[in-house]
Design an enzyme around this catalytic site. Sequence first.
Site, PDB file in Angstrom:
ATOM      1  N   GLU A  74      29.640  31.689-107.427  1.00  0.00           N
ATOM      2  CA  GLU A  74      29.830  30.470-106.649  1.00  0.00           C
ATOM      3  C   GLU A  74      30.414  30.885-105.302  1.00  0.00           C
ATOM      4  OE1 GLU A  74      28.571  27.760-107.603  1.00  0.00           O
ATOM      5  OE2 GLU A  74      28.275  28.209-109.728  1.00  0.00           O
ATOM      6  N   HIS A  82      28.490  23.096-111.548  1.00  0.00           N
ATOM      7  CA  HIS A  82      28.153  24.510-111.625  1.00  0.00           C
ATOM      8  C   HIS A  82      29.432  25.321-111.810  1.00  0.00           C
ATOM      9  CE1 HIS A  82      23.857  24.556-110.242  1.00  0.00           C
ATOM     10  NE2 HIS A  82      24.204  23.324-109.925  1.00  0.00           N
ATOM     11  N   ASP A 122      26.230  35.339-112.294  1.00  0.00           N
ATOM     12  CA  ASP A 122      26.137  34.196-111.383  1.00  0.00           C
ATOM     13  C   ASP A 122      27.371  34.197-110.498  1.00  0.00           C
ATOM     14  OD1 ASP A 122      24.747  31.769-110.471  1.00  0.00           O
ATOM     15  OD2 ASP A 122      26.507  30.723-111.228  1.00  0.00           O
ATOM     16  N   ASP A 156      27.330  29.166-116.105  1.00  0.00           N
ATOM     17  CA  ASP A 156      25.918  29.306-115.744  1.00  0.00           C
ATOM     18  C   ASP A 156      25.355  30.647-116.209  1.00  0.00           C
ATOM     19  OD1 ASP A 156      26.083  26.838-114.658  1.00  0.00           O
ATOM     20  OD2 ASP A 156      25.656  27.422-112.591  1.00  0.00           O
ATOM     21  N   HIS A 179      30.257  22.789-107.208  1.00  0.00           N
ATOM     22  CA  HIS A 179      30.983  23.559-108.228  1.00  0.00           C
ATOM     23  C   HIS A 179      32.380  23.039-108.547  1.00  0.00           C
ATOM     24  CE1 HIS A 179      32.896  25.310-104.724  1.00  0.00           C
ATOM     25  NE2 HIS A 179      31.795  25.968-104.368  1.00  0.00           N
ATOM     26  N   GLU A 238      30.266  20.221 -99.135  1.00  0.00           N
ATOM     27  CA  GLU A 238      29.025  20.163 -99.914  1.00  0.00           C
ATOM     28  C   GLU A 238      29.069  21.145-101.080  1.00  0.00           C
ATOM     29  OE1 GLU A 238      29.265  20.466 -96.692  1.00  0.00           O
ATOM     30  OE2 GLU A 238      28.028  18.932 -95.697  1.00  0.00           O
TER      31      GLU A 238
END
Length: 239
Positions: free
Chosen positions: A9, A154, A7, A159, A57, A52
């Site tokens: 970010e 997140h 995963d 994750d 995260h 945003e």
Amino acid sequence: MRQIVLDTETTGIDPKEGHRIIEIGCVEVVNRKLTGNHFHVYINPGRQIEQEAIEVHGITNEFLADKPVFKDIAQDFVNFIRGAQLVIHNAPFDVGFMDHEFSMEPSTRTVKTADICTVLDTLVVARQMHPGQKNNLDALCKRYGIDNSHRELHGALLDAEILADVYLLMTGGQTKLRLAGENSDSDTHAQAIRRVQRNGNKLKVINASADELAQHEARLDIVEQSGGKCLWRATGSEE
């Protein structure tokens, strides 16, 4: 088979707008067993993170100020994932960012994710198994009974760990990591199980219906499509 559950970010949602990866989290699965081996790094993107994205995260520009840039971790990252099957939820998003990052550095400019790894998109698998239902990571955790109450924001490594649990359960059962010398309540419970007496009443056998057998075969098809070896069919073919 070696799989890397991955995963990322990012600073925003589109690399074509100059957005960058700021965190990579990977956990290793070998022959459907979590090995405890992982790759995790925060990255200074050299640009501002959209508000945003921060709300999703929680990673701030200030936190990343002293972190390495992508070129400093690129080769270690490539070495970790090379030759594996990547297991990613909504793979086009992460792979798109990875290929964008690779293209920006001289040492990895010729690297494409598809050239060094195969990719399994668990979102595609989930939609095939649960059509018409929510199939984001939170929904899958609820569906498969995985506790993700500690996931307030997140995070790439968190994750990836949760997705590893989801993937293994979704495709036929999970084997959890057990460290040498570790004891568990389940071991104690297993030792206390009372065995069924051999001279007991004969158990009633209920055969599966045609519909149940068809559903079973459909589930085995999904296991094979996920890249894993279907042990049930392999055993049946040898008998």
